[in-house]
Structures are given as C-alpha cells and as structure tokens.
Design a protein around this motif. Structure first.
Motif, PDB file in Angstrom:
ATOM      1  N   LEU A  68     -80.241 -68.328 134.460  1.00 23.13           N
ATOM      2  CA  LEU A  68     -80.733 -68.574 135.819  1.00 23.13           C
ATOM      3  C   LEU A  68     -79.664 -69.236 136.678  1.00 23.13           C
ATOM      4  O   LEU A  68     -79.489 -68.871 137.842  1.00 23.13           O
ATOM      5  CB  LEU A  68     -82.002 -69.429 135.786  1.00 23.13           C
ATOM      6  CG  LEU A  68     -82.582 -69.777 137.166  1.00 23.13           C
ATOM      7  CD1 LEU A  68     -82.899 -68.530 137.990  1.00 23.13           C
ATOM      8  CD2 LEU A  68     -83.824 -70.657 137.004  1.00 23.13           C
ATOM      9  N   THR A  69     -78.923 -70.200 136.111  1.00 22.90           N
ATOM     10  CA  THR A  69     -77.875 -70.848 136.914  1.00 22.90           C
ATOM     11  C   THR A  69     -76.814 -69.839 137.345  1.00 22.90           C
ATOM     12  O   THR A  69     -76.270 -69.937 138.443  1.00 22.90           O
ATOM     13  CB  THR A  69     -77.213 -72.023 136.161  1.00 22.90           C
ATOM     14  OG1 THR A  69     -76.634 -71.559 134.953  1.00 22.90           O
ATOM     15  CG2 THR A  69     -78.217 -73.121 135.870  1.00 22.90           C
ATOM     16  N   LYS A  70     -76.556 -68.838 136.491  1.00 19.80           N
ATOM     17  CA  LYS A  70     -75.595 -67.792 136.859  1.00 19.80           C
ATOM     18  C   LYS A  70     -76.148 -66.901 137.967  1.00 19.80           C
ATOM     19  O   LYS A  70     -75.425 -66.537 138.901  1.00 19.80           O
ATOM     20  CB  LYS A  70     -75.215 -66.954 135.634  1.00 19.80           C
ATOM     21  CG  LYS A  70     -74.404 -67.736 134.622  1.00 19.80           C
ATOM     22  CD  LYS A  70     -74.111 -66.922 133.376  1.00 19.80           C
ATOM     23  CE  LYS A  70     -73.346 -67.764 132.367  1.00 19.80           C
ATOM     24  NZ  LYS A  70     -73.111 -67.040 131.107  1.00 19.80           N
ATOM     25  N   LEU A  71     -77.424 -66.540 137.874  1.00 18.21           N
ATOM     26  CA  LEU A  71     -78.036 -65.718 138.922  1.00 18.21           C
ATOM     27  C   LEU A  71     -78.084 -66.476 140.250  1.00 18.21           C
ATOM     28  O   LEU A  71     -77.847 -65.892 141.316  1.00 18.21           O
ATOM     29  CB  LEU A  71     -79.441 -65.271 138.514  1.00 18.21           C
ATOM     30  CG  LEU A  71     -79.560 -64.364 137.285  1.00 18.21           C
ATOM     31  CD1 LEU A  71     -81.006 -63.909 137.088  1.00 18.21           C
ATOM     32  CD2 LEU A  71     -78.629 -63.159 137.370  1.00 18.21           C
ATOM     33  N   LEU A  72     -78.378 -67.765 140.195  1.00 23.63           N
ATOM     34  CA  LEU A  72     -78.374 -68.578 141.424  1.00 23.63           C
ATOM     35  C   LEU A  72     -76.974 -68.658 142.010  1.00 23.63           C
ATOM     36  O   LEU A  72     -76.793 -68.576 143.228  1.00 23.63           O
ATOM     37  CB  LEU A  72     -78.924 -69.977 141.137  1.00 23.63           C
ATOM     38  CG  LEU A  72     -80.429 -70.057 140.865  1.00 23.63           C
ATOM     39  CD1 LEU A  72     -80.800 -71.441 140.338  1.00 23.63           C
ATOM     40  CD2 LEU A  72     -81.238 -69.720 142.110  1.00 23.63           C
ATOM     41  N   ALA A  73     -75.964 -68.796 141.149  1.00 23.12           N
ATOM     42  CA  ALA A  73     -74.577 -68.837 141.628  1.00 23.12           C
ATOM     43  C   ALA A  73     -74.214 -67.534 142.336  1.00 23.12           C
ATOM     44  O   ALA A  73     -73.491 -67.543 143.346  1.00 23.12           O
ATOM     45  CB  ALA A  73     -73.626 -69.096 140.463  1.00 23.12           C
ATOM     46  N   ASN A  74     -74.734 -66.412 141.842  1.00 19.31           N
ATOM     47  CA  ASN A  74     -74.492 -65.125 142.505  1.00 19.31           C
ATOM     48  C   ASN A  74     -75.088 -65.088 143.911  1.00 19.31           C
ATOM     49  O   ASN A  74     -74.664 -64.294 144.750  1.00 19.31           O
ATOM     50  CB  ASN A  74     -75.076 -63.967 141.678  1.00 19.31           C
ATOM     51  CG  ASN A  74     -74.361 -63.768 140.354  1.00 19.31           C
ATOM     52  OD1 ASN A  74     -73.274 -64.298 140.134  1.00 19.31           O
ATOM     53  ND2 ASN A  74     -74.978 -63.017 139.461  1.00 19.31           N
ATOM     54  N   GLN A  75     -76.071 -65.964 144.157  1.00 19.45           N
ATOM     55  CA  GLN A  75     -76.696 -66.066 145.479  1.00 19.45           C
ATOM     56  C   GLN A  75     -76.112 -67.225 146.296  1.00 19.45           C
ATOM     57  O   GLN A  75     -76.662 -67.613 147.330  1.00 19.45           O
ATOM     58  CB  GLN A  75     -78.214 -66.263 145.335  1.00 19.45           C
ATOM     59  CG  GLN A  75     -78.935 -65.074 144.736  1.00 19.45           C
ATOM     60  CD  GLN A  75     -78.897 -63.870 145.655  1.00 19.45           C
ATOM     61  OE1 GLN A  75     -78.988 -63.991 146.867  1.00 19.45           O
ATOM     62  NE2 GLN A  75     -78.755 -62.691 145.083  1.00 19.45           N
ATOM     63  N   GLY A  76     -75.017 -67.808 145.812  1.00 12.29           N
ATOM     64  CA  GLY A  76     -74.355 -68.874 146.535  1.00 12.29           C
ATOM     65  C   GLY A  76     -74.905 -70.263 146.299  1.00 12.29           C
ATOM     66  O   GLY A  76     -74.573 -71.202 147.022  1.00 12.29           O
ATOM     67  N   ILE A  77     -75.734 -70.409 145.262  1.00 11.34           N
ATOM     68  CA  ILE A  77     -76.307 -71.731 144.948  1.00 11.34           C
ATOM     69  C   ILE A  77     -75.642 -72.275 143.695  1.00 11.34           C
ATOM     70  O   ILE A  77     -75.844 -71.759 142.595  1.00 11.34           O
ATOM     71  CB  ILE A  77     -77.828 -71.669 144.754  1.00 11.34           C
ATOM     72  CG1 ILE A  77     -78.491 -71.196 146.047  1.00 11.34           C
ATOM     73  CG2 ILE A  77     -78.373 -73.021 144.320  1.00 11.34           C
ATOM     74  CD1 ILE A  77     -79.976 -70.939 145.902  1.00 11.34           C
ATOM     75  N   ASP A  78     -74.828 -73.296 143.880  1.00 13.30           N
ATOM     76  CA  ASP A  78     -74.200 -74.001 142.767  1.00 13.30           C
ATOM     77  C   ASP A  78     -75.132 -75.152 142.405  1.00 13.30           C
ATOM     78  O   ASP A  78     -75.281 -76.111 143.168  1.00 13.30           O
ATOM     79  CB  ASP A  78     -72.826 -74.525 143.191  1.00 13.30           C
ATOM     80  CG  ASP A  78     -72.103 -75.277 142.082  1.00 13.30           C
ATOM     81  OD1 ASP A  78     -72.768 -75.876 141.209  1.00 13.30           O
ATOM     82  OD2 ASP A  78     -70.861 -75.273 142.104  1.00 13.30           O
ATOM     83  N   VAL A  79     -75.814 -75.041 141.258  1.00 15.74           N
ATOM     84  CA  VAL A  79     -76.826 -76.011 140.894  1.00 15.74           C
ATOM     85  C   VAL A  79     -76.255 -77.426 140.831  1.00 15.74           C
ATOM     86  O   VAL A  79     -76.840 -78.376 141.357  1.00 15.74           O
ATOM     87  CB  VAL A  79     -77.496 -75.641 139.551  1.00 15.74           C
ATOM     88  CG1 VAL A  79     -78.446 -76.746 139.089  1.00 15.74           C
ATOM     89  CG2 VAL A  79     -78.255 -74.321 139.698  1.00 15.74           C
ATOM     90  N   LEU A  80     -75.082 -77.591 140.242  1.00 17.25           N
ATOM     91  CA  LEU A  80     -74.509 -78.932 140.130  1.00 17.25           C
ATOM     92  C   LEU A  80     -74.114 -79.507 141.484  1.00 17.25           C
ATOM     93  O   LEU A  80     -74.315 -80.688 141.745  1.00 17.25           O
ATOM     94  CB  LEU A  80     -73.297 -78.910 139.190  1.00 17.25           C
ATOM     95  CG  LEU A  80     -73.607 -78.649 137.722  1.00 17.25           C
ATOM     96  CD1 LEU A  80     -72.343 -78.508 136.913  1.00 17.25           C
ATOM     97  CD2 LEU A  80     -74.507 -79.754 137.159  1.00 17.25           C
ATOM     98  N   ALA A  81     -73.579 -78.667 142.352  1.00 16.45           N
ATOM     99  CA  ALA A  81     -73.160 -79.145 143.679  1.00 16.45           C
ATOM    100  C   ALA A  81     -74.341 -79.339 144.624  1.00 16.45           C
ATOM    101  O   ALA A  81     -74.187 -79.921 145.685  1.00 16.45           O
ATOM    102  CB  ALA A  81     -72.166 -78.156 144.289  1.00 16.45           C
ATOM    103  N   SER A  82     -75.525 -78.857 144.234  1.00 14.05           N
ATOM    104  CA  SER A  82     -76.713 -78.942 145.096  1.00 14.05           C
ATOM    105  C   SER A  82     -77.598 -80.134 144.772  1.00 14.05           C
ATOM    106  O   SER A  82     -78.704 -80.228 145.278  1.00 14.05           O
ATOM    107  CB  SER A  82     -77.542 -77.653 144.960  1.00 14.05           C
ATOM    108  OG  SER A  82     -76.788 -76.528 145.340  1.00 14.05           O
ATOM    109  N   GLN A  83     -77.131 -81.035 143.927  1.00 12.67           N
ATOM    110  CA  GLN A  83     -77.956 -82.176 143.532  1.00 12.67           C
ATOM    111  C   GLN A  83     -78.107 -83.162 144.679  1.00 12.67           C
ATOM    112  O   GLN A  83     -77.194 -83.394 145.436  1.00 12.67           O
ATOM    113  CB  GLN A  83     -77.357 -82.861 142.310  1.00 12.67           C
ATOM    114  CG  GLN A  83     -77.365 -81.998 141.062  1.00 12.67           C
ATOM    115  CD  GLN A  83     -78.756 -81.539 140.695  1.00 12.67           C
ATOM    116  OE1 GLN A  83     -79.661 -82.337 140.478  1.00 12.67           O
ATOM    117  NE2 GLN A  83     -78.941 -80.224 140.639  1.00 12.67           N
ATOM    118  N   PRO A  84     -79.336 -83.747 144.789  1.00  7.52           N
ATOM    119  CA  PRO A  84     -79.585 -84.700 145.888  1.00  7.52           C
ATOM    120  C   PRO A  84     -78.771 -85.979 145.730  1.00  7.52           C
ATOM    121  O   PRO A  84     -78.353 -86.331 144.681  1.00  7.52           O
ATOM    122  CB  PRO A  84     -81.091 -84.980 145.778  1.00  7.52           C
ATOM    123  CG  PRO A  84     -81.532 -84.463 144.455  1.00  7.52           C
ATOM    124  CD  PRO A  84     -80.495 -83.518 143.955  1.00  7.52           C
TER     125      PRO A  84
END
Length: 196
Positions: free
Chosen positions: A180-196
């Motif tokens: 899922l983190t890879k699929l999100l990255a393909n959509q421009g969402i870097d999970v680690l960089a998106s942390q509050p």
C-alpha cells in the motif's frame, strides 16, 4: 493530501491502516462477494478489491479509495469463515501438519480519474501437527468464528503455527501495508513525509 477512504468496515483492516498514521475515513461497500463460475481464487480477490473501491467512489468524487479482499486456500479449496465452533475445529484439524495460503488483494482507486492499481499478495501459514484437544481448546478460548482459516494470528492462534512465509505480516491480517505504501507513493503520497 487527498481524502483517503477505506472501502471496508472491517475492524481488522481499519486497525492495520491506522498504523500508517494518516487520516482516512471508512465507507461500507455493500457488494455481492460470491465467486463467479470458473473464477480462480486470485481472480476472485482481485475482482472484489476493485469492486469494493468502485462501489464507494460515487460517495467520494475526489479521493483515493482502498479496496481489499482476502481468501484462504487449502489444497485448491477456497475456505470460508467457519461461523461456528464445529466448523472451526474441522478446518483447523484439516490444516494440521499442512499449510494454507492466504491471498489478499489490494486496490488503490482514484475516484477522480477512475484509474487504479491492483495487486494480489500471497501469504502462507504452515501449521504444526495438532491434536483435537489442542484445536478444541484453542477454538473455545479465542472464538475465531468470523476469521478465514479459523484463527487469529495476532492472538493465541500463533501457537498453531510451525512457521509463516510472506513479505508482510499485515497481509495475513487483511491489508498488505508495504505494498500500500508503494501504491500511495505512485500517487504522490510519501507516507513518512506526510506525518503530522
């Protein structure tokens, strides 16, 4: 960040997705999950993941929607949830000294563009040689009656296993987070960089 929607009301999938520490909402897909004639287990879970994501897309016109489904397969047979203790015991005794493969599908659907990516991730569980007393005690203690395969790997069910084989233990519970983190990255969402 765009709205993230989990097309599921599964408490297990919700708990797994919460590990990413991203805001999301849940929406119930309400689809027919019956297999089609001649459909393989892989085709079934892939179709259902896409169908679940598409089903809630109208409610969320500019969102990334996560659809997922899972089947357990033993000796070519798709296994359902046991529903009662007798069926759970019978399933687990069938698995004794053998293995079950869980196929978990994951779809990330862009409701604005209608584009999506979908994968099917396998995960195998190898069972110890088990006695009827062990299995009966386990089922009575943990009541895994609504779980494919008749066990909860995140609980006492781990005592049933000889070993596990797969890339991501979250896959076994119902949502492959690494993929899922890879699929999100393909959509421009870097999970680690998106942390509050």
């Amino acid at each position: 960040m765009r709205t993230l929607v989990l097309s599921s009301t599964s408490v297990f999938r919700k708990a797994i997705l919460e590990k990413l520490n991203l805001p999301f909402i849940c929406d119930k897909p309400n689809i027919d999950e019956a297999p089609l004639a001649g459909e393989t287990p892989e085709q079934l879970v892939e179709r259902l993941a896409v169908s679940k994501a598409r089903k809630v897309a109208d409610n969320h016109p500019d969102a990334l929607i996560i659809g997922s489904d899972q089947v357990a397969v033993h000796q070519g047979d798709i296994l359902g949830k046991p529903g009662n203790e007798k069926n759970a015991i019978a399933q687990l005794m069938r698995f004794s000294g053998d293995h079950v493969t869980f196929l978990t599908s994951l779809c990330l659907y862009d409701s604005a563009s209608k584009n999506y990516e979908v994968i099917v991730e396998p995960f195998s569980v190898y069972f110890r040689e088990l006695t009827l007393q062990q299995v009966s005690s386990y089922v009575e203690a943990e009541q895994p009656l609504n779980c494919a395969g008749s066990f909860k790997s995140e609980g006492l069910g781990v005592c049933l296993f000889e070993r596990l084989q797969g890339d991501d233990p979250n896959t076994l519970i119902g949502l492959p987070l690494i993929r899922l983190t890879k699929l999100l990255a393909n959509q421009g969402i870097d999970v680690l960089a998106s942390q509050p």
